[in-house]
Design a protein around this motif. Structure first.
Motif, PDB file in Angstrom:
ATOM      1  N   ALA A 283       0.837  -1.197   0.000  1.00 52.88           N
ATOM      2  CA  ALA A 283       0.000   0.000   0.000  1.00 52.88           C
ATOM      3  C   ALA A 283       0.877   1.255   0.000  1.00 52.88           C
ATOM      4  CB  ALA A 283      -0.935  -0.007   1.203  1.00 52.88           C
ATOM      5  N   ALA A 284       1.987   1.193   0.744  1.00 52.13           N
ATOM      6  CA  ALA A 284       2.906   2.335   0.767  1.00 52.13           C
ATOM      7  C   ALA A 284       3.555   2.528  -0.599  1.00 52.13           C
ATOM      8  CB  ALA A 284       3.973   2.116   1.838  1.00 52.13           C
ATOM      9  N   ARG A 285       3.932   1.421  -1.246  1.00 52.41           N
ATOM     10  CA  ARG A 285       4.563   1.548  -2.562  1.00 52.41           C
ATOM     11  C   ARG A 285       3.588   2.100  -3.599  1.00 52.41           C
ATOM     12  NH1 ARG A 285       5.461  -2.121  -7.683  1.00 52.41           N
ATOM     13  NH2 ARG A 285       6.844  -0.661  -8.738  1.00 52.41           N
TER      14      ARG A 285
ATOM     15  N   TRP B  65      -6.788   0.393   0.395  1.00 54.24           N
ATOM     16  CA  TRP B  65      -7.607  -0.813   0.223  1.00 54.24           C
ATOM     17  C   TRP B  65      -6.753  -2.082   0.177  1.00 54.24           C
ATOM     18  CZ3 TRP B  65      -6.383  -3.544  -4.179  1.00 54.24           C
ATOM     19  CH2 TRP B  65      -5.704  -2.847  -5.185  1.00 54.24           C
ATOM     20  N   VAL B  66      -5.476  -1.944  -0.160  1.00 58.84           N
ATOM     21  CA  VAL B  66      -4.604  -3.114  -0.229  1.00 58.84           C
ATOM     22  C   VAL B  66      -4.466  -3.771   1.148  1.00 58.84           C
ATOM     23  CG1 VAL B  66      -2.274  -3.920  -0.804  1.00 58.84           C
ATOM     24  CG2 VAL B  66      -3.357  -2.122  -2.173  1.00 58.84           C
TER      25      VAL B  66
ATOM     26  N   GLY C 141       5.289 -10.036  -5.532  1.00 60.34           N
ATOM     27  CA  GLY C 141       5.591  -9.617  -6.893  1.00 60.34           C
ATOM     28  C   GLY C 141       5.297  -8.149  -7.125  1.00 60.34           C
ATOM     29  N   ALA C 142       4.175  -7.675  -6.598  1.00 60.90           N
ATOM     30  CA  ALA C 142       3.806  -6.277  -6.793  1.00 60.90           C
ATOM     31  C   ALA C 142       4.720  -5.329  -6.036  1.00 60.90           C
ATOM     32  CB  ALA C 142       2.356  -6.059  -6.356  1.00 60.90           C
ATOM     33  N   LEU C 143       5.428  -5.847  -5.039  1.00 55.58           N
ATOM     34  CA  LEU C 143       6.346  -5.007  -4.268  1.00 55.58           C
ATOM     35  C   LEU C 143       7.656  -4.754  -5.018  1.00 55.58           C
ATOM     36  CD1 LEU C 143       6.614  -3.637  -1.466  1.00 55.58           C
ATOM     37  CD2 LEU C 143       7.652  -5.757  -0.635  1.00 55.58           C
ATOM     38  N   VAL C 144       7.956  -5.592  -6.002  1.00 54.78           N
ATOM     39  CA  VAL C 144       9.207  -5.459  -6.760  1.00 54.78           C
ATOM     40  C   VAL C 144       9.190  -4.160  -7.578  1.00 54.78           C
ATOM     41  CG1 VAL C 144      10.608  -6.472  -8.599  1.00 54.78           C
ATOM     42  CG2 VAL C 144       9.575  -7.944  -6.864  1.00 54.78           C
ATOM     43  N   PRO C 145      10.198  -3.315  -7.431  1.00 55.81           N
ATOM     44  CA  PRO C 145      10.195  -2.025  -8.152  1.00 55.81           C
ATOM     45  C   PRO C 145      10.156  -2.159  -9.667  1.00 55.81           C
ATOM     46  CG  PRO C 145      11.789  -1.993  -6.362  1.00 55.81           C
ATOM     47  CD  PRO C 145      11.306  -3.410  -6.469  1.00 55.81           C
TER      48      PRO C 145
ATOM     49  N   ALA D  40       0.840  -3.685 -10.950  1.00 58.56           N
ATOM     50  CA  ALA D  40       0.798  -4.083  -9.542  1.00 58.56           C
ATOM     51  C   ALA D  40      -0.597  -3.860  -8.962  1.00 58.56           C
ATOM     52  CB  ALA D  40       1.839  -3.301  -8.750  1.00 58.56           C
ATOM     53  N   VAL D  41      -1.203  -2.737  -9.316  1.00 60.13           N
ATOM     54  CA  VAL D  41      -2.555  -2.430  -8.825  1.00 60.13           C
ATOM     55  C   VAL D  41      -3.558  -3.449  -9.351  1.00 60.13           C
ATOM     56  CG1 VAL D  41      -4.452  -0.778  -8.960  1.00 60.13           C
ATOM     57  CG2 VAL D  41      -2.126   0.025  -8.504  1.00 60.13           C
TER      58      VAL D  41
END
Length: 255
Positions: free
Chosen positions: A160-162, A170-171, A214-218, A225-226
Motif C-alpha cells: 500500500a505504501a509503494r 484498500w490493499v 511480486g507487486a512489491l518489486v520495483p 501491480a494495482v
C-alpha cells in the motif's frame, strides 16, 4: 507412533525462542547501522519487530497439550523473518509522514522483498516436515497460520505504501481480513466450527503472498501491480465470503 502429550513448556521451544530473539536482535542492529533514518524511526522499527516476534514466541512457549516438534522450529525461523520484515515498515513509511509525502525508495522495496521472500517460500516446508516426521499437530497448524497472517499483513501495508497512501489503503484489506474474521468469531460464537477442506481456499491463500511480493518489486509497473493486487483481493473476498456463508448456514441449522 504418536508423540506423548506434554503439559509443561518445551525446553526446545524456550531455547528456540531465545535463539530467535538473538537472531532478530542481530538483524535489528544491522538495520540500525545501515538505515539512514532518524532515531525515533529506528526505535519504532525495533519495538515493532520485537513485538511481532514476542507474540509468536509466547504462543509457542506457552503451548499446552501438544508437543513442540521440528516443523514448529521451521515456523519459528520463519517468524524471525516476518518480524524483521515488520521492523522495515517504519523505515519505509517514514517518507509518507513528511510534509511532501512520497513513496518508499526502491532500495527499501528490494530489501523488504529479500527478507519476505524466504519467509513465504518456507511456508510449505514446515507442513512437509511435520508430515514426514509424524509430528503434525493442530497447534502447529494454527501456529503456521498465524505466521502466514502476520506476513500478509506486513506485505499488504508495505505494498500500500509503494502504491501510494492513502489512495491504496484498500490493499491493507488483504492482510487485515484474517483478523477481521477472528473478530467475527468473537461476535458470532456460532461460527466456531472447523471448516471443511477446500483446495480453492488453499490456492487463493497461496496466491495472496505471491501477488503481494511480486507487486512489491520495483521493476513491476504500478498499474500492473494495482491490477494484480485487485484481482487477488477479489479472490480472497470470495473465499472468505464462501466460508462465512457455510458457517452461517451451519449456525442456523443448529439454532
Amino acid at each position: 507412533m504418536p508423540l506423548a502429550r506434554s503439559t509443561d513448556p518445551s525446553p526446545s521451544a524456550s531455547r528456540d525462542g531465545l535463539l530467535a530473539f538473538g537472531a532478530l536482535a542481530g538483524a535489528l542492529t544491522a538495520l540500525t547501522l545501515l538505515a539512514d533514518v532518524e532515531l525515533p524511526v529506528l526505535v519504532a522499527s525495533g519495538l515493532l519487530g520485537l513485538a511481532v516476534l514476542g507474540v509468536v514466541v509466547r504462543s509457542t512457549v506457552r503451548r499446552r497439550g501438544e508437543p513442540y516438534g521440528p516443523a514448529d522450529r521451521v515456523t519459528v525461523g520463519r517468524s524471525v523473518l516476518v518480524a524483521l520484515a515488520a521492523a522495515f515498515l517504519p523505515v519505509g513509511l517514514a517518507p509518507l509522514l513528511g510534509q511532501d509525502g512520497g513513496r518508499p525508495s526502491d532500495a527499501w522495496c528490494w530489501a523488504l522483498f529479500a527478507v519476505a521472500l524466504p519467509a513465504w517460500l518456507l511456508d510449505g516446508i514446515d507442513g512437509r516436515v511435520a508430515r514426514r516426521t509424524g509430528t503434525a499437530t493442530r497447534a502447529g497448524a494454527r501456529f503456521d497460520q498465524e505466521v502466514d497472517a502476520a506476513l500478509l499483513l506486513v506485505l499488504s501495508v508495505a505494498l500500500a505504501a509503494r502504491l501510494g497512501l492513502p489512495e491504496a489503503g484498500w490493499v491493507v484489506v488483504i492482510g487485515a481480513l484474517r483478523y477481521l474474521f477472528l473478530l467475527g468469531l468473537r461476535l458470532r460464537p456460532a461460527w466456531r466450527r472447523d471448516l471443511p477442506f477446500s483446495s480453492y481456499r488453499r490456492v487463493v491463500a497461496g496466491i495472496q503472498g505471491g501477488v503481494l511480493l511480486g507487486a512489491l518489486v520495483p521493476l513491476i509497473p504500478l498499474p500492473l501491480a494495482v491490477a494484480a493486487t485487485a484481482v487477488a483481493l477479489v479472490l480472497l473476498l470470495g473465499s472468505f465470503g464462501r466460508d462465512v456463508l457455510w458457517l452461517e448456514r451451519g449456525a442456523r441449522e443448529l439454532s
